[in-house]
Design an enzyme around this catalytic site. Structure first.
Site, PDB file in Angstrom:
ATOM      1  N   GLY A 248       0.815  -1.220   0.000  1.00 58.12           N
ATOM      2  CA  GLY A 248       0.000   0.000   0.000  1.00 58.12           C
ATOM      3  C   GLY A 248       0.841   1.259   0.000  1.00 58.12           C
ATOM      4  O   GLY A 248       1.858   1.363  -0.691  1.00 58.12           O
ATOM      5  N   SER A 249       0.436   2.229   0.815  1.00 54.85           N
ATOM      6  CA  SER A 249       1.089   3.545   0.815  1.00 54.85           C
ATOM      7  C   SER A 249       2.529   3.485   1.282  1.00 54.85           C
ATOM      8  O   SER A 249       3.317   4.395   0.975  1.00 54.85           O
ATOM      9  CB  SER A 249       0.312   4.513   1.712  1.00 54.85           C
ATOM     10  N   THR A 250       2.897   2.435   2.040  1.00 55.77           N
ATOM     11  CA  THR A 250       4.287   2.364   2.510  1.00 55.77           C
ATOM     12  C   THR A 250       5.268   2.223   1.355  1.00 55.77           C
ATOM     13  O   THR A 250       6.457   2.540   1.502  1.00 55.77           O
ATOM     14  CB  THR A 250       4.470   1.166   3.462  1.00 55.77           C
ATOM     15  N   PHE A 251       4.784   1.793   0.186  1.00 55.29           N
ATOM     16  CA  PHE A 251       5.680   1.605  -0.960  1.00 55.29           C
ATOM     17  C   PHE A 251       5.777   2.863  -1.818  1.00 55.29           C
ATOM     18  O   PHE A 251       6.612   2.938  -2.712  1.00 55.29           O
ATOM     19  CB  PHE A 251       5.198   0.423  -1.806  1.00 55.29           C
ATOM     20  N   LYS A 252       4.931   3.839  -1.556  1.00 55.73           N
ATOM     21  CA  LYS A 252       4.955   5.069  -2.362  1.00 55.73           C
ATOM     22  C   LYS A 252       6.275   5.803  -2.227  1.00 55.73           C
ATOM     23  O   LYS A 252       6.704   6.497  -3.143  1.00 55.73           O
ATOM     24  CB  LYS A 252       3.794   5.978  -1.947  1.00 55.73           C
TER      25      LYS A 252
END
Length: 263
Positions: A248-252
């Protein structure tokens, strides 16, 4: 000659001591304690009734349980294994002819549920079943030894210095990157957060950013390896390693860094 030798000689396996497991600061996480196991040779046991009554009373099992064991056509049967010292002393005080006592090491997980899934557990024969106990089985287990014993005319076991004997080789110790203090904190905080959010499961990992060393790896619900028979296979699973999840957003952050690098 071979048949006669089988009648008056018996080979006893000598168990090695399993290696300890330490954290990065050499705090003991897993060690060993000596318990006692009892077996018997049904063919030379003098008084079946006494031993059946005694074991049934001490271990709260039906008398038929031990009666069936002692009626087997075998020269050796296990009656009870991993018996605490106080109960073992009560049994040995009866001095029952034909009863065999053996000392066996049993794993002791010092901090109970702390790092339970990571450390894993062993079975009654001290072989690794899960976690690090299974992964490093060959390192921790060691090598069995043996000794040959003779039986006298009444079937009593008598050791002899002239017969072959091989001492067991104890297992090696291992040291983890886990920090016991960090692990305890992460376990407690993860449990608190899971309870507040009414989560079915949760996991957390603490990593040293400079080296990548795992300082703590926590799972909820926790398990106590000292009571491995109470845990289900699903509870033994280390979710941080075995489960898949969308970052999710942790990979952005990673994709943004690639975009900036190419711009």
């Amino acid at each position: 000659k071979t048949i006669a030798k089988r009648q008056y000689e018996s080979k006893i396996e000598l168990k090695p001591e399993r290696g300890n497991i330490y954290d990065r600061n050499m705090n003991t996480l897993v060690s060993n304690a000596i318990y006692f196991s009892f077996g018997a040779d049904p063919k030379i046991l003098e008084d079946n009734t006494s031993i059946i009554n005694l074991f049934s009373e001490l271990f709260n099992r039906p008398k038929d349980y031990y009666k069936n064991k002692l009626n087997k056509n075998s020269r050796f049967v296990w009656l009870e294994r991993m018996v605490p010292e106080d109960i073992a002393n009560r049994i040995m005080s009866r001095k029952i002819e034909g009863l065999i006592r053996r000392e066996e090491p049993r794993r002791v997980y010092i901090n109970n549920e702390i790092a339970g899934q990571i450390l894993g557990c062993t079975n009654i024969d001290n072989a690794g079943l899960s976690g690090l106990e299974l992964q490093f089985e060959k390192v921790l287990h060691g090598e069995e030894g043996f000794m040959i014993l003779q039986r006298d005319g009444k079937g009593r076991v008598v050791p002899s210095l002239d017969l072959p004997k091989q001492e067991p080789v104890n297992g090696a110790n291992i040291v983890l990157t886990i920090d016991q203090i960090y692990q305890t904190i992460v376990d407690e905080e993860l449990h608190k957060g899971a309870m507040e959010l009414e989560a079915d499961a949760a996991t957390a990992v603490m990593i040293d950013p400079k080296t990548g060393a795992i300082l703590a790896m926590s799972n909820y619900p926790a398990i106590d390896p000292n009571k491995f028979d109470k845990a289900t296979p699903g509870q033994n699973r280390i979710r941080a390693i075995s489960d898949m999840f969308e970052p999710g957003s942790t990979f952005k952050v990673s994709s943004m860094m690639v975009a900036l690098d190419d711009s």
